[in-house]
Design an enzyme around this catalytic site. Structure first.
Site, PDB file in Angstrom:
ATOM      1  N   ASP A   1      -5.075  -6.531   6.087  1.00  0.00           N
ATOM      2  CA  ASP A   1      -6.289  -5.832   5.643  1.00  0.00           C
ATOM      3  C   ASP A   1      -7.379  -6.853   5.325  1.00  0.00           C
ATOM      4  O   ASP A   1      -8.513  -6.768   5.798  1.00  0.00           O
ATOM      5  CB  ASP A   1      -5.941  -4.996   4.399  1.00  0.00           C
ATOM      6  CG  ASP A   1      -7.102  -4.153   3.907  1.00  0.00           C
ATOM      7  OD1 ASP A   1      -8.028  -3.887   4.698  1.00  0.00           O
ATOM      8  OD2 ASP A   1      -7.085  -3.762   2.722  1.00  0.00           O
TER       9      ASP A   1
ATOM     10  N   TYR B   1       0.806  -1.219   0.000  1.00  0.00           N
ATOM     11  CA  TYR B   1       0.000   0.000   0.000  1.00  0.00           C
ATOM     12  C   TYR B   1       0.841   1.272   0.000  1.00  0.00           C
ATOM     13  O   TYR B   1       0.330   2.363  -0.214  1.00  0.00           O
ATOM     14  CB  TYR B   1      -0.962   0.023   1.202  1.00  0.00           C
ATOM     15  CG  TYR B   1      -2.008  -1.083   1.196  1.00  0.00           C
ATOM     16  CD1 TYR B   1      -1.997  -2.080   0.235  1.00  0.00           C
ATOM     17  CD2 TYR B   1      -3.013  -1.129   2.154  1.00  0.00           C
ATOM     18  CE1 TYR B   1      -2.924  -3.093   0.235  1.00  0.00           C
ATOM     19  CE2 TYR B   1      -3.958  -2.139   2.158  1.00  0.00           C
ATOM     20  CZ  TYR B   1      -3.899  -3.119   1.197  1.00  0.00           C
ATOM     21  OH  TYR B   1      -4.835  -4.125   1.201  1.00  0.00           O
TER      22      TYR B   1
ATOM     23  N   LYS C   1       3.444 -15.408   2.818  1.00  0.00           N
ATOM     24  CA  LYS C   1       3.340 -16.209   1.586  1.00  0.00           C
ATOM     25  C   LYS C   1       4.769 -16.580   1.193  1.00  0.00           C
ATOM     26  O   LYS C   1       5.256 -16.232   0.106  1.00  0.00           O
ATOM     27  CB  LYS C   1       2.609 -15.383   0.510  1.00  0.00           C
ATOM     28  CG  LYS C   1       2.269 -16.135  -0.764  1.00  0.00           C
ATOM     29  CD  LYS C   1       1.188 -17.188  -0.605  1.00  0.00           C
ATOM     30  CE  LYS C   1       1.033 -17.985  -1.892  1.00  0.00           C
ATOM     31  NZ  LYS C   1       0.143 -19.164  -1.723  1.00  0.00           N
TER      32      LYS C   1
ATOM     33  N   ASP D   1      -3.004 -18.137   2.442  1.00  0.00           N
ATOM     34  CA  ASP D   1      -4.186 -18.800   1.867  1.00  0.00           C
ATOM     35  C   ASP D   1      -4.736 -19.842   2.833  1.00  0.00           C
ATOM     36  O   ASP D   1      -5.953 -19.970   3.017  1.00  0.00           O
ATOM     37  CB  ASP D   1      -3.885 -19.398   0.473  1.00  0.00           C
ATOM     38  CG  ASP D   1      -2.524 -20.072   0.372  1.00  0.00           C
ATOM     39  OD1 ASP D   1      -1.780 -20.078   1.374  1.00  0.00           O
ATOM     40  OD2 ASP D   1      -2.207 -20.596  -0.718  1.00  0.00           O
TER      41      ASP D   1
ATOM     42  N   ASP E   1     -10.765  -8.289   7.813  1.00  0.00           N
ATOM     43  CA  ASP E   1     -12.169  -8.227   7.380  1.00  0.00           C
ATOM     44  C   ASP E   1     -12.827  -9.600   7.497  1.00  0.00           C
ATOM     45  O   ASP E   1     -13.971  -9.724   7.911  1.00  0.00           O
ATOM     46  CB  ASP E   1     -12.270  -7.745   5.923  1.00  0.00           C
ATOM     47  CG  ASP E   1     -12.513  -6.241   5.831  1.00  0.00           C
ATOM     48  OD1 ASP E   1     -12.137  -5.535   6.798  1.00  0.00           O
ATOM     49  OD2 ASP E   1     -13.053  -5.777   4.811  1.00  0.00           O
TER      50      ASP E   1
HETATM   51  C1  IPM Z   1      -8.831  -0.544   6.437  1.00  0.00           C
HETATM   52  C2  IPM Z   1      -9.310   0.016   5.146  1.00  0.00           C
HETATM   53  C3  IPM Z   1      -8.197   0.858   4.552  1.00  0.00           C
HETATM   54  C4  IPM Z   1      -6.998  -0.028   4.378  1.00  0.00           C
HETATM   55  C5  IPM Z   1      -8.555   1.541   3.230  1.00  0.00           C
HETATM   56  C6  IPM Z   1      -9.771   2.418   3.392  1.00  0.00           C
HETATM   57  C7  IPM Z   1      -7.400   2.321   2.666  1.00  0.00           C
HETATM   58  O1  IPM Z   1      -9.688  -1.008   4.293  1.00  0.00           O
HETATM   59  O2  IPM Z   1      -8.571   0.236   7.363  1.00  0.00           O
HETATM   60  O3  IPM Z   1      -8.712  -1.755   6.539  1.00  0.00           O
HETATM   61  O4  IPM Z   1      -6.965  -0.849   3.482  1.00  0.00           O
HETATM   62  O5  IPM Z   1      -6.081   0.074   5.167  1.00  0.00           O
HETATM   63 MG    MG Z   2      -9.693  -2.911   5.151  1.00  0.00          MG
END
Ligand code: IPM
Ligand code: MG
Length: 361
Positions: free
Chosen positions: A251, A146, A195, A227, A255
């Protein structure tokens, strides 16, 4: 104690949930004899609308002058919002990436806990959810893909895009130390996710993590390919204590972990640097579809405020009081729409804030 807190209400449901977190913090201040000093900062779409950019230098300065930052959420609907017609470096998310980098917030702590009161919301089979789980994802936040060089070019009519994933050993070492330190305060297990069967950056990650592990003989270290980790999170989430991983893997996996709890509206996060300073935000996004309707769940932000008290101010008792209030209110059957189930009492965003503040007072 005087607490200087910079607030970033942000976009979507952000302003509503931050308002409720302030309500709860004010109750803590009254009850425990502290004084809260809030300064608001514009970031994301809210800043674009006023300043044309998602993060100004003044906003970064204001944040630096505070002891900690409490954030709601930023961003809008990526298909309809005019913010997403702007070049990528001027979109709301660039503000968030920018402030993380500017404040050197390299360690992102994302706990994913299955609350026993909300077990029914867990999308996994009952035989898996019955075991419960309580993990913490330690995500590297200011390096990797990123933040690497990127460009889009066109060669002979063919468009081509490049992103680069770079880590040096110092970046890996400092996040690994944070991961092991926190494991020592928990169940003393670190799962380092990479990975390494493909990527050089992962092979370096693995060897630096092994070096750091030598200083923590009490902590059990295991390595897991990303994975496989994605599978294990739905197969047997109870096996995890601390998951230590790089930016993009963290990230995605965070989630997934939050989805597995079935209540993403409950999950807090902390982004820390080398000092006590931190930025605290819910793990969920800005939910523009429900913004302004007083139906959002403020608990993730409230719990982020509790993390702030714990990590930036060493106010453990006060943080416990907030976490107890959350458990209490859930036990009493109050639920916002996202975690609503039969027989419970449906509450709005501001009512949930009131209930939590009352339980603290
Ligand atoms: C998070 C979000 C951010 C990230 C985005 C909005 C840039 O998805 O905080 O996880 O990927 O870090
Ligand atoms: Mg995120």
């Amino acid at each position: 104690m005087d607490l200087k807190i910079a607030c970033i209400p942000g976009d979507g449901i952000g302003p509503e949930i931050v308002a409720e977190a302030k309500k709860v913090l004010n109750a803590v201040a009254d009850q425990y004899g502290h004084t809260m000093h809030y300064t608001d900062i514009l970031m994301g779409g809210a800043s674009i609308d006023v300043h044309g950019v998602p993060l100004t230098d003044e906003a970064v300065e204001t944040a630096k002058n505070a002891d900690a930052v409490l954030m709601g959420s930023i961003g809008g609907d990526t298909t309809t919002s005019p913010w997403y017609k702007l070049p990528p470096n001027l979109r709301p998310e660039a503000g968030l990436l920018g402030i993380r980098k500017a404040l050197n917030l390299f360690a992102n702590l994302r706990p994913a806990v299955l609350y026993s009161e909300l077990r029914g919301a867990c999308p996994l089979k009952e035989e898996i959810s019955a075991a419960g789980f309580d993990m913490l994802i330690m995500r590297e936040l200011t390096g990797g893909l990123y933040f690497g060089e990127r460009r889009t070019t066109e060669e002979n009519g063919v468009r081509k895009a490049v992103d680069t994933l770079v880590y040096d050993e110092n970046e890996i070492r400092r996040i690994a130390i944070k991961g092991f330190d926190i494991a020592m305060k928990r169940r003393k297990k670190v799962t380092s996710v990479d990975k390494a069967n493909v990527l050089d950056s992962s092979r370096l990650w693995r060897s630096v993590v092994e070096e750091v592990a030598k200083d923590y003989p009490e902590v059990t270290l295991e390595h897991m390919l990303v994975d496989n980790c994605a599978m294990q999170l739905v197969k047997d989430p109870a096996q995890f204590d601390v998951i230590l991983t790089e930016n993009m893997f963290g990230d995605i996996l965070s989630d997934e972990a939050s989805m597995v709890t079935g209540s993403i509206g409950m999950l807090a996060s902390a982004s820390l640097n080398d000092t006590k300073f931190g930025l605290y935000e819910p793990s969920h996004g800005s939910a523009p579809d429900i913004a302004g309707q007083d139906i959002a769940n403020p608990i993730a932000t409230v719990l982020s405020a509790a993390m702030m008290l714990r990590y930036s101010f060493d106010l453990d008792k006060e943080a416990d009081a907030i976490e107890d209030a959350v458990r209490q209110v859930l036990k009493e059957g109050y639920r916002t729409g996202d975690i609503m189930s039969e027989g419970c009492i449906r509450t709005g965003c501001s009512q949930m804030g009131d209930l939590l503040a009352e339980r603290i007072r």
